[in-house]
Each structure stands twice: as structure tokens, then as C-alpha cells.
Design a protein around this motif. Structure first.
Motif, short mmCIF file in Angstrom:
data_model
loop_
_atom_site.label_atom_id
_atom_site.label_comp_id
_atom_site.label_asym_id
_atom_site.label_seq_id
_atom_site.Cartn_x
_atom_site.Cartn_y
_atom_site.Cartn_z
N GLN A 78 -69.94 -84.32 -17.83
CA GLN A 78 -70.26 -84.59 -16.43
C GLN A 78 -68.99 -84.93 -15.64
O GLN A 78 -68.81 -84.50 -14.50
CB GLN A 78 -71.27 -85.73 -16.30
N LEU A 79 -68.09 -85.69 -16.26
CA LEU A 79 -66.82 -86.02 -15.62
C LEU A 79 -65.95 -84.77 -15.49
O LEU A 79 -65.33 -84.55 -14.44
CB LEU A 79 -66.09 -87.11 -16.41
N ASP A 80 -65.90 -83.95 -16.53
CA ASP A 80 -65.15 -82.71 -16.47
C ASP A 80 -65.65 -81.83 -15.33
O ASP A 80 -64.85 -81.25 -14.58
CB ASP A 80 -65.25 -81.93 -17.79
N ARG A 81 -66.95 -81.74 -15.18
CA ARG A 81 -67.55 -80.91 -14.12
C ARG A 81 -67.19 -81.46 -12.74
O ARG A 81 -66.85 -80.70 -11.84
CB ARG A 81 -69.08 -80.88 -14.30
N SER A 111 -65.28 -71.73 -16.50
CA SER A 111 -64.22 -71.94 -15.53
C SER A 111 -64.57 -71.23 -14.23
O SER A 111 -65.52 -70.44 -14.16
CB SER A 111 -62.87 -71.48 -16.09
N ILE A 112 -63.79 -71.50 -13.21
CA ILE A 112 -64.02 -70.91 -11.90
C ILE A 112 -62.73 -70.26 -11.44
O ILE A 112 -61.68 -70.89 -11.43
CB ILE A 112 -64.48 -71.98 -10.88
N LYS A 113 -62.83 -69.01 -11.05
CA LYS A 113 -61.67 -68.26 -10.54
C LYS A 113 -61.73 -68.31 -9.02
O LYS A 113 -62.74 -67.95 -8.42
CB LYS A 113 -61.72 -66.82 -11.02
N LEU A 114 -60.64 -68.77 -8.41
CA LEU A 114 -60.52 -68.75 -6.96
C LEU A 114 -59.49 -67.68 -6.59
O LEU A 114 -58.40 -67.66 -7.14
CB LEU A 114 -60.03 -70.09 -6.41
N THR A 115 -59.86 -66.81 -5.66
CA THR A 115 -58.94 -65.83 -5.14
C THR A 115 -58.67 -66.22 -3.68
O THR A 115 -59.61 -66.27 -2.87
CB THR A 115 -59.53 -64.41 -5.21
#
Length: 122
Positions: A78-81, A111-115
Motif C-alpha cells: 500500500q505504501l509502495d502504491r 509499473s506506469i510508463k509516462l510519455t
């Protein structure tokens, strides 16, 4: 031209903390002194799901204070999120402030990719 960037997150922005809480549907963070199990901390208190004590974001020191008793009083995931979503929200806010557009893509590994498109072009 494409660039890959790694980000080490320091939680320093109360607006991004609030934005991450909104996105995760957590209670609104509250500023003040918070009692943990055997100590206290002053900062923005974030109540994570099923955590006995809140996580305190001490923004002036970029530190987190919490007591989850080695995972028994709160799942570290939960902390990581929260930290992940804080980083996404902060990076997106900063890019948009500079007139850039941002595309977010969740990946299979969590993971999340931001462009970030410089100049706002999508």
C-alpha cells in the motif's frame, strides 16, 4: 528524440500528496502532529487502507514516518502504491506546468510508463 528517465521519489509537495490521495480514493491528508506506536511525527498524515497508523509525509525533510510493525500493521504494498502514484501525479503536474502533454500507460508488471510530449503535441 526519445529519452528514458528514472525517478527517485522524494515526497515534498502537499498538492501532489493530496492529488495522490484523491486518485487512490484515500481520505484527505491532514497536516499536524501524529502519534505513531512509540513516537510521533509532524507532517501530512496519509491513512493507507488497513494500516493501523498513518504514514506521515515530512515534506521539509523529504522523509516518511510510519510504523507498520514489519508489515503486521499495514501492507508495505500500500505504501509502495502511494509512492508510485505520488510520483506519477507530481511528474504529470510539473510537465503540464511547462506546457507539455502527458500520456500514462500502466504496464503488466505494475509499473506506469509516462510519455511526456514536449510542447504539448500528442
Amino acid at each position: 528524440m526519445s529519452h528514458i528517465v528514472s525517478i527517485q521519489t522524494e515526497i515534498r509537495d502537499p498538492v501532489a500528496i493530496r492529488s495522490a490521495c484523491d486518485r487512490l480514493r484515500l481520505p484527505e491528508p491532514v497536516f499536524g502532529e501524529v502519534k505513531l506506536f512509540s513516537s510521533s511525527a509532524t507532517g501530512w498524515a496519509v491513512q493507507l487502507p488497513e494500516w493501523r497508523y498513518p504514514v506521515v509525509c515530512v515534506v521539509n525533510a523529504a522523509k516518511l514516518a510510519f510504523d507498520n510493525f514489519g508489515g503486521r500493521w499495514g501492507d508495505p504494498k500500500q505504501l509502495d502504491r502511494f509512492q508510485q502514484i505520488y510520483a506519477v501525479q507530481k511528474a504529470t503536474m510539473e510537465a503540464r506546468k511547462r506546457g507539455h502533454s502527458v500520456i500514462e500507460q500502466p504496464l503488466e508488471d505494475g509499473s506506469i510508463k509516462l510519455t511526456v510530449n514536449v510542447g504539448g503535441a500528442a
